[in-house]
Motif scaffolding. Structure first.
Motif, mmCIF file in Angstrom:
data_model
loop_
_atom_site.group_PDB
_atom_site.id
_atom_site.type_symbol
_atom_site.label_atom_id
_atom_site.label_comp_id
_atom_site.label_asym_id
_atom_site.label_seq_id
_atom_site.Cartn_x
_atom_site.Cartn_y
_atom_site.Cartn_z
ATOM 1 N N LYS A 318 0.184 -36.897 -18.814
ATOM 2 C CA LYS A 318 -0.475 -36.733 -20.111
ATOM 3 C C LYS A 318 -1.977 -36.982 -19.986
ATOM 4 C CE LYS A 318 3.498 -37.929 -23.025
ATOM 5 N NZ LYS A 318 4.037 -38.879 -24.032
ATOM 6 N N TYR A 319 -2.336 -37.938 -19.160
ATOM 7 C CA TYR A 319 -3.764 -38.213 -18.962
ATOM 8 C C TYR A 319 -4.427 -37.112 -18.136
ATOM 9 C CZ TYR A 319 -3.384 -42.703 -21.197
ATOM 10 O OH TYR A 319 -3.201 -43.687 -22.138
ATOM 11 N N ALA A 320 -3.683 -36.542 -17.200
ATOM 12 C CA ALA A 320 -4.215 -35.402 -16.459
ATOM 13 C C ALA A 320 -4.474 -34.230 -17.399
ATOM 14 C CB ALA A 320 -3.240 -34.993 -15.349
ATOM 15 N N SER A 321 -3.577 -34.025 -18.345
ATOM 16 C CA SER A 321 -3.758 -32.938 -19.320
ATOM 17 C C SER A 321 -4.980 -33.186 -20.188
ATOM 18 C CB SER A 321 -2.511 -32.820 -20.202
ATOM 19 O OG SER A 321 -1.382 -32.471 -19.421
ATOM 20 N N LYS A 322 -5.216 -34.437 -20.561
ATOM 21 C CA LYS A 322 -6.400 -34.771 -21.353
ATOM 22 C C LYS A 322 -7.674 -34.502 -20.555
ATOM 23 C CE LYS A 322 -4.114 -38.333 -24.152
ATOM 24 N NZ LYS A 322 -4.016 -39.773 -24.491
ATOM 25 N N LEU A 323 -7.653 -34.837 -19.279
ATOM 26 C CA LEU A 323 -8.832 -34.595 -18.442
ATOM 27 C C LEU A 323 -9.078 -33.099 -18.247
ATOM 28 C CD1 LEU A 323 -8.271 -37.452 -15.855
ATOM 29 C CD2 LEU A 323 -10.190 -37.287 -17.459
ATOM 30 N N LEU A 324 -8.017 -32.328 -18.120
ATOM 31 C CA LEU A 324 -8.175 -30.877 -18.037
ATOM 32 C C LEU A 324 -8.801 -30.334 -19.316
ATOM 33 C CD1 LEU A 324 -4.821 -29.860 -16.303
ATOM 34 C CD2 LEU A 324 -7.134 -29.422 -15.416
ATOM 35 N N LYS A 325 -8.385 -30.867 -20.455
ATOM 36 C CA LYS A 325 -8.992 -30.483 -21.728
ATOM 37 C C LYS A 325 -10.462 -30.877 -21.755
ATOM 38 C CE LYS A 325 -8.430 -32.722 -25.697
ATOM 39 N NZ LYS A 325 -7.813 -33.272 -26.931
ATOM 40 N N GLY A 326 -10.768 -32.051 -21.221
ATOM 41 C CA GLY A 326 -12.158 -32.495 -21.167
ATOM 42 C C GLY A 326 -13.018 -31.593 -20.312
ATOM 43 N N ARG A 327 -12.474 -31.142 -19.185
ATOM 44 C CA ARG A 327 -13.216 -30.182 -18.348
ATOM 45 C C ARG A 327 -13.542 -28.924 -19.136
ATOM 46 N NH1 ARG A 327 -13.435 -30.412 -12.748
ATOM 47 N NH2 ARG A 327 -13.384 -28.141 -12.645
ATOM 48 N N ASP A 328 -12.588 -28.466 -19.944
ATOM 49 C CA ASP A 328 -12.817 -27.271 -20.758
ATOM 50 C C ASP A 328 -13.952 -27.488 -21.752
ATOM 51 O OD1 ASP A 328 -10.841 -25.883 -19.475
ATOM 52 O OD2 ASP A 328 -9.298 -26.303 -20.978
ATOM 53 N N PHE A 329 -13.971 -28.648 -22.399
ATOM 54 C CA PHE A 329 -15.048 -28.956 -23.347
ATOM 55 C C PHE A 329 -16.414 -28.928 -22.653
ATOM 56 C CE2 PHE A 329 -11.885 -31.068 -26.242
ATOM 57 C CZ PHE A 329 -12.207 -30.345 -27.372
ATOM 58 N N LEU A 330 -16.473 -29.566 -21.493
ATOM 59 C CA LEU A 330 -17.753 -29.656 -20.792
ATOM 60 C C LEU A 330 -18.161 -28.322 -20.190
ATOM 61 C CD1 LEU A 330 -17.375 -33.142 -19.064
ATOM 62 C CD2 LEU A 330 -18.506 -32.594 -21.206
ATOM 63 N N ASP A 331 -17.190 -27.498 -19.805
ATOM 64 C CA ASP A 331 -17.494 -26.188 -19.231
ATOM 65 C C ASP A 331 -18.065 -25.223 -20.265
ATOM 66 O OD1 ASP A 331 -16.809 -26.831 -16.692
ATOM 67 O OD2 ASP A 331 -14.789 -25.980 -16.777
ATOM 68 N N ARG A 332 -17.783 -25.459 -21.540
ATOM 69 C CA ARG A 332 -18.268 -24.548 -22.577
ATOM 70 C C ARG A 332 -19.780 -24.658 -22.783
ATOM 71 N NH1 ARG A 332 -13.568 -26.017 -26.936
ATOM 72 N NH2 ARG A 332 -11.827 -25.360 -25.639
ATOM 73 N N GLY A 333 -20.348 -25.665 -22.219
ATOM 74 C CA GLY A 333 -21.797 -25.842 -22.346
ATOM 75 C C GLY A 333 -22.131 -27.258 -21.963
ATOM 76 N N ASP A 334 -22.949 -27.433 -20.960
ATOM 77 C CA ASP A 334 -23.261 -28.755 -20.475
ATOM 78 C C ASP A 334 -24.011 -29.548 -21.550
ATOM 79 O OD1 ASP A 334 -24.006 -30.994 -19.108
ATOM 80 O OD2 ASP A 334 -24.521 -29.944 -17.271
ATOM 81 N N ILE A 335 -23.409 -30.634 -22.006
ATOM 82 C CA ILE A 335 -23.995 -31.380 -23.123
ATOM 83 C C ILE A 335 -25.286 -32.100 -22.732
ATOM 84 C CG2 ILE A 335 -21.818 -31.692 -24.342
ATOM 85 C CD1 ILE A 335 -21.564 -34.437 -23.107
ATOM 86 N N TYR A 336 -25.577 -32.123 -21.436
ATOM 87 C CA TYR A 336 -26.827 -32.751 -21.018
ATOM 88 C C TYR A 336 -27.840 -31.767 -20.484
ATOM 89 C CZ TYR A 336 -23.984 -36.830 -21.710
ATOM 90 O OH TYR A 336 -23.168 -37.776 -22.277
ATOM 91 N N GLY A 337 -27.585 -30.498 -20.685
ATOM 92 C CA GLY A 337 -28.598 -29.497 -20.433
ATOM 93 C C GLY A 337 -28.851 -29.161 -18.989
ATOM 94 N N GLU A 338 -27.901 -29.453 -18.122
ATOM 95 C CA GLU A 338 -28.111 -29.143 -16.695
ATOM 96 C C GLU A 338 -27.745 -27.703 -16.406
ATOM 97 O OE1 GLU A 338 -27.462 -31.505 -12.573
ATOM 98 O OE2 GLU A 338 -25.836 -31.567 -14.002
#
Length: 338
Positions: A318-338
């Protein structure tokens, strides 16, 4: 990627749980008491820290790492000091961590301050212990190796509730980046070289302190690894005597990185760390998470996986699934502008 994330999570838990019984005992005492740790054991009644745990249970290293994932998941993976602190305090209250000698000194002081409505920064700015690094490995799975600046800033935000010093942020960033590189199956030589290059950049993100260099200690640890590649006992003693296996970030982080490089295999790594003495559970958690990220979940011993699953009230998939979801969020646009 799920295999690499699960490898990281189980590596974290396995290294933590195997290292729990010998936690904060000297190398001599570990040898005298256990002889050689070869499997999961109950925390001995004689160990004031480990006595609260039974065979196969992981400690605060893994628990806090999972709680941080929960806090991030609640906020679409944008780090929130408030949510992270709330999750940590809730866990500490439920497990009597404040009274049972489970929390590290920096985290305990900071969380107590937050509980009582006081400013925790008096403690977090000076926090030199490894509380930020011990729990950070899963964060490395959220980023690609090209996002190192974003990873460092994210690590800082995740760590701030309890640790805000330069050395704490740098040490945690190095562990997270080593995991990141391992999930991409970089060579062990590249993992160590690129992680070491990150140090000076990450150091700039925290509150300035004075501390021995993790980078220079890691270089020395890697030299020991090459010099003693056929003599594990001498390598272990050199890490213990020279690099250090204490709770300070500038000891345990370079020790964990050098041990991961030396052992490579997660099973070898976890047992090596359990027997080295010092902060065995934390060094084991960090080092074995890196090895697990490199090897992947499918390479892990299914018996060990079952022991972790049976003795801890969590479902790591379940935690692996949450981290995969987190990767998707971050992949949609780097929140720190890199």
């Amino acid at each position: 990627m799920n295999d690499k994330i699960l490898g990281t999570l189980y590596g974290l838990a396995i290294g933590d749980a195997l290292g729990m019984p010998s936690e904060l005992w000297s190398r001599r005492k570990v040898k005298d008491f256990f002889g050689q740790i070869t499997t999961f054991l109950d925390g001995p009644a004689e160990n004031d820290v480990a006595c609260n745990f039974t065979k196969g249970q992981f400690t605060d290293d893994t628990s806090q790492g999972l709680l941080i994932i929960d806090a991030l998941n609640k906020n679409n993976f944008e780090p929130s000091n408030k949510l992270i602190a709330e999750e940590l305090i809730k866990w500490a209250n439920e497990t009597d961590a404040f009274d049972n000698n489970i929390l590290g000194p920096s985290s305990k002081a900071a969380l107590n301050a937050i509980k009582t409505g006081n400013d925790p920064s008096i403690y977090t700015k000076k926090a030199l212990t490894n509380g930020a690094a011990m729990r950070i490995a899963p964060i490395g799975t959220l980023f690609s190796s090209t996002q190192k600046n974003s990873l460092i800033k994210y690590v800082r935000k995740v760590s701030q509730p309890t640790h805000a010093s330069d050395i704490a942020i740098a040490g945690a960033s190095m562990i997270a980046y080593a995991v990141c590189l391992a999930t991409e199956d970089k060579s062990w030589e590249d993992i160590m070289a690129l992680t070491n290059e990150l140090y000076d950049l990450a150091l700039e993100e925290g509150e300035e302190t004075f501390s021995a260099s993790i980078s220079e200690r890691l270089k020395l640890g890697l030299q020991f690894a090459e010099k003693h590649k056929d003599d594990e006992e001498t390598f272990a003693q050199q890490i213990y005597d020279v690099i250090g296996c204490g709770t300070a970030t500038n000891e345990s982080v370079p020790a964990a990185l050098a041990i991961a490089y030396y052992c490579k295999d997660p099973h070898h790594c976890a047992l090596f760390c359990a027997n080295i003495g010092g902060d065995t559970d934390t060094i084991g958690a960090m080092a074995t998470a890196i090895c697990g990220a490199k090897s992947g979940y499918k390479a892990l011993d299914t018996v060990w996986i079952d022991i972790i699953d049976q003795n801890n009230h969590v479902h790591l998939q379940k935690y692996a699934s949450k981290l995969l979801k987190g990767r998707d969020f971050l992949d949609r646009g780097d929140i720190y502008g890199e």
